[in-house]
Design a protein around this motif. Structure first.
Motif, PDB file in Angstrom:
ATOM      1  N   LEU A   1       6.372   2.653  -1.044  1.00  0.00           N
ATOM      2  CA  LEU A   1       6.208   3.950  -1.700  1.00  0.00           C
ATOM      3  C   LEU A   1       5.636   3.801  -3.104  1.00  0.00           C
ATOM      4  O   LEU A   1       4.790   4.594  -3.540  1.00  0.00           O
ATOM      5  CB  LEU A   1       7.551   4.679  -1.757  1.00  0.00           C
ATOM      6  N   ILE A   2       6.102   2.767  -3.824  1.00  0.00           N
ATOM      7  CA  ILE A   2       5.595   2.532  -5.175  1.00  0.00           C
ATOM      8  C   ILE A   2       4.103   2.205  -5.140  1.00  0.00           C
ATOM      9  O   ILE A   2       3.310   2.727  -5.927  1.00  0.00           O
ATOM     10  CB  ILE A   2       6.388   1.392  -5.849  1.00  0.00           C
ATOM     11  N   VAL A   3       3.707   1.317  -4.211  1.00  0.00           N
ATOM     12  CA  VAL A   3       2.293   0.951  -4.097  1.00  0.00           C
ATOM     13  C   VAL A   3       1.447   2.173  -3.755  1.00  0.00           C
ATOM     14  O   VAL A   3       0.387   2.403  -4.349  1.00  0.00           O
ATOM     15  CB  VAL A   3       2.107  -0.151  -3.031  1.00  0.00           C
ATOM     16  N   CYS A   4       1.934   2.988  -2.811  1.00  0.00           N
ATOM     17  CA  CYS A   4       1.199   4.201  -2.447  1.00  0.00           C
ATOM     18  C   CYS A   4       1.111   5.166  -3.626  1.00  0.00           C
ATOM     19  O   CYS A   4       0.094   5.845  -3.814  1.00  0.00           O
ATOM     20  CB  CYS A   4       1.874   4.883  -1.252  1.00  0.00           C
ATOM     21  N   TYR A   5       2.164   5.207  -4.427  1.00  0.00           N
ATOM     22  CA  TYR A   5       2.162   6.067  -5.617  1.00  0.00           C
ATOM     23  C   TYR A   5       1.076   5.627  -6.591  1.00  0.00           C
ATOM     24  O   TYR A   5       0.306   6.450  -7.122  1.00  0.00           O
ATOM     25  CB  TYR A   5       3.533   6.008  -6.281  1.00  0.00           C
ATOM     26  N   TYR A   6       0.974   4.322  -6.832  1.00  0.00           N
ATOM     27  CA  TYR A   6      -0.057   3.819  -7.741  1.00  0.00           C
ATOM     28  C   TYR A   6      -1.457   4.037  -7.169  1.00  0.00           C
ATOM     29  O   TYR A   6      -2.416   4.288  -7.914  1.00  0.00           O
ATOM     30  CB  TYR A   6       0.167   2.342  -8.035  1.00  0.00           C
TER      31      TYR A   6
ATOM     32  N   CYS B   1      -2.351   6.549  -5.386  1.00  0.00           N
ATOM     33  CA  CYS B   1      -2.651   7.964  -5.670  1.00  0.00           C
ATOM     34  C   CYS B   1      -3.081   8.151  -7.121  1.00  0.00           C
ATOM     35  O   CYS B   1      -4.025   8.892  -7.422  1.00  0.00           O
ATOM     36  CB  CYS B   1      -1.432   8.830  -5.365  1.00  0.00           C
ATOM     37  N   LEU B   2      -2.388   7.461  -8.039  1.00  0.00           N
ATOM     38  CA  LEU B   2      -2.746   7.568  -9.452  1.00  0.00           C
ATOM     39  C   LEU B   2      -4.132   6.997  -9.736  1.00  0.00           C
ATOM     40  O   LEU B   2      -4.814   7.436 -10.676  1.00  0.00           O
ATOM     41  CB  LEU B   2      -1.711   6.833 -10.310  1.00  0.00           C
ATOM     42  N   LEU B   3      -4.553   6.032  -8.924  1.00  0.00           N
ATOM     43  CA  LEU B   3      -5.847   5.385  -9.146  1.00  0.00           C
ATOM     44  C   LEU B   3      -7.022   6.172  -8.576  1.00  0.00           C
ATOM     45  O   LEU B   3      -8.178   5.787  -8.791  1.00  0.00           O
ATOM     46  CB  LEU B   3      -5.839   3.982  -8.514  1.00  0.00           C
ATOM     47  N   GLN B   4      -6.748   7.266  -7.868  1.00  0.00           N
ATOM     48  CA  GLN B   4      -7.830   8.013  -7.231  1.00  0.00           C
ATOM     49  C   GLN B   4      -8.925   8.462  -8.200  1.00  0.00           C
ATOM     50  O   GLN B   4     -10.120   8.392  -7.873  1.00  0.00           O
ATOM     51  CB  GLN B   4      -7.265   9.214  -6.470  1.00  0.00           C
TER      52      GLN B   4
ATOM     53  N   ALA C   1     -11.533  -2.861  -5.301  1.00  0.00           N
ATOM     54  CA  ALA C   1     -11.096  -4.207  -5.673  1.00  0.00           C
ATOM     55  C   ALA C   1      -9.603  -4.212  -6.005  1.00  0.00           C
ATOM     56  O   ALA C   1      -8.866  -5.139  -5.627  1.00  0.00           O
ATOM     57  CB  ALA C   1     -11.905  -4.719  -6.865  1.00  0.00           C
ATOM     58  N   ILE C   2      -9.138  -3.164  -6.711  1.00  0.00           N
ATOM     59  CA  ILE C   2      -7.715  -3.048  -7.032  1.00  0.00           C
ATOM     60  C   ILE C   2      -6.898  -2.821  -5.761  1.00  0.00           C
ATOM     61  O   ILE C   2      -5.835  -3.427  -5.569  1.00  0.00           O
ATOM     62  CB  ILE C   2      -7.483  -1.905  -8.035  1.00  0.00           C
ATOM     63  N   ILE C   3      -7.396  -1.957  -4.876  1.00  0.00           N
ATOM     64  CA  ILE C   3      -6.693  -1.684  -3.618  1.00  0.00           C
ATOM     65  C   ILE C   3      -6.563  -2.965  -2.795  1.00  0.00           C
ATOM     66  O   ILE C   3      -5.497  -3.264  -2.233  1.00  0.00           O
ATOM     67  CB  ILE C   3      -7.427  -0.601  -2.806  1.00  0.00           C
TER      68      ILE C   3
END
Length: 419
Positions: free
Chosen positions: A60-65, A67-70, A82-84
């Motif tokens: 959930l934390i990874v998915c949250y980040y 979303c923030l990186l969109q 590259a970050i993903i």
């Protein structure tokens, strides 16, 4: 407690049956109802919960980040992906390292796949248990250029598990099989396998053309051996085919769709948008059409065969409560052009199904010999080698567990402070 949960979540509910088909009979453990009858002691249950709960939280934390990186995707799509990919590799490193923490050893035999890490390849695996995914990720993570540049083709229901959530963000593909479409027909009234193959083809082209993917990973059996064996044997008897015990007859739809999407180097340019698996495909000479949109043809087929001395469940892989086990992984690298040259048909087409059957007959012989001698026979004179362990993976999984539990503690403290 377990009896109460079993009454709340009825074991015969449709979605639970579908999920149990994907996870396997002994691996519905990641549903709370099963924690209590899978293990013989509360200590083992507690250990499994400790490892599984942070897995969900960290996902959930990874998915949250993500979303923030969109917004970053609008500024630099290349940097965003590259970050993903980095988050994906970290997550999968932690999953693969669970086996090391439990004391398991992975022995590699056969060809060295690191030499083709930069080439477009199709990996074909046998499928016995969900642990197969973690084992292969553990093997691929030591090849630095391979892990982030893979595309997995998995069962549709896997996307609802933590691994699937991250895989979805990584643009892996989850194939809806006809059996699930029928079982969940209230949600998929118009689902057809042809539509799924079109989706797969578009996903493959996008991943290889725009995301620089190199390897696509497929489980041709279409499910776990325990679920597919009886149906495979009935089909074999009906069509006068060999009866297989250690593998199931493969399904060719996804494999042929991938070859139609990307082509075969030097032999077949692909169909440019057509994904018809009814008649095989036609080779168009030794030179690939350079004007084709399919400029990333498959060069190698990697036959991956995984063997266990005893069937391993997810919980055993994570906590090793039945003792350490040696897991064997055997690689065979074949030129993709072999499909064209070895299975010609009278109508000028080339039969992918026939080639896959022959490949799995060979897998059957490999596994029969493995269960007889406890190891895969060497075909090139090399000795089995231990899959190298990068200690950073162990460090990552411990950091991951600490962060997961820290987040749980913080949320619990916040909730209690409100009362």
């Amino acid at each position: 407690m377990g009896e109460v949960l079993r009454k709340i979540i009825k074991p015969n509910s449709t979605w639970l049956l579908s999920l149990s088909r994907v996870l396997g009979k002994n691996d519905v453990p990641y549903l709370p109802v099963s924690f209590f009858h899978l293990h013989k002691s509360m200590l083992q249950t507690y250990n499994t919960d400790i490892l599984a709960l942070p897995n969900y939280i960290w996902t959930l934390i990874v998915c949250y980040y993500i979303c923030l990186l969109q917004p970053l995707k609008l500024l630099s799509e290349k940097f965003f992906w590259a970050i993903i990919d980095t988050l994906y590799v970290i997550y999968m490193s932690s999953v693969g390292s669970w086996g090391d923490l439990a004391g398991h050893t992975i022995l590699l035999s056969g060809d060295d796949i690191s030499v083709i890490a930069g080439d477009e390849s199709l990996l074909l695996l046998n499928h016995q248990t969900p642990v197969d995914i973690a084992v292969l990720m553990r093997c691929l993570n030591v090849i630095s250029t391979a892990a982030p540049n893979t595309m997995w083709v998995s069962d549709w229901l896997i996307q609802f598990l933590p691994y699937g959530w991250i895989g979805k963000c990584h643009k892996d593909f989850f194939l809806l099989q006809p059996v699930d479409a029928k079982r969940l027909k209230m949600f998929f009234k118009n689902a057809e396998i042809s539509n799924e193959l079109v989706r797969l083809q578009k996903s493959v082209v996008d991943n290889f053309s725009n995301r620089n993917r190199k390897w696509v990973i497929v489980f041709p059996e279409g499910g776990f051996l325990s679920k597919r064996r009886s149906g495979s044997q009935r089909f074999a008897r009906k069509n006068d085919l060999p009866i297989l015990e250690h593998v199931a007859l493969p399904r060719s739809g996804a494999v042929q769709c991938i070859l139609d999407a990307l082509g075969v180097e030097g032999k077949y340019p692909g169909k440019n948008g057509s994904c018809d698996n009814s008649a095989g495909f036609t080779a168009l000479g030794p030179t690939l059409n350079k004007n084709s949109s399919n400029s990333r043809p498959i060069k190698w087929i990697v036959d991956v065969t995984i063997g266990y001395n005893r069937t391993m469940s997810c919980s055993e892989f994570i906590i090793g409560h039945r003792g350490p086990q040696t897991i064997h992984v055997h690689y065979r690298i074949k030129p993709a052009s072999e499909i064209i040259s070895s299975t010609p048909c009278n109508n000028g087409n080339y039969d992918v199904t026939k080639w896959l059957y022959e490949l799995f007959y060979e897998k059957e012989e490999l596994l029969s010999d493995f269960y007889k001698h406890g190891k895969f026979r060497s075909e090139n004179g090399t000795s089995p080698r231990v899959a190298p362990l990068y200690y950073r993976h162990i460090i990552i999984v411990n950091i991951y567990l600490i962060l997961g539990w820290a987040f749980i503690y913080k949320m619990c403290s916040l909730c209690f402070s409100m009362f």
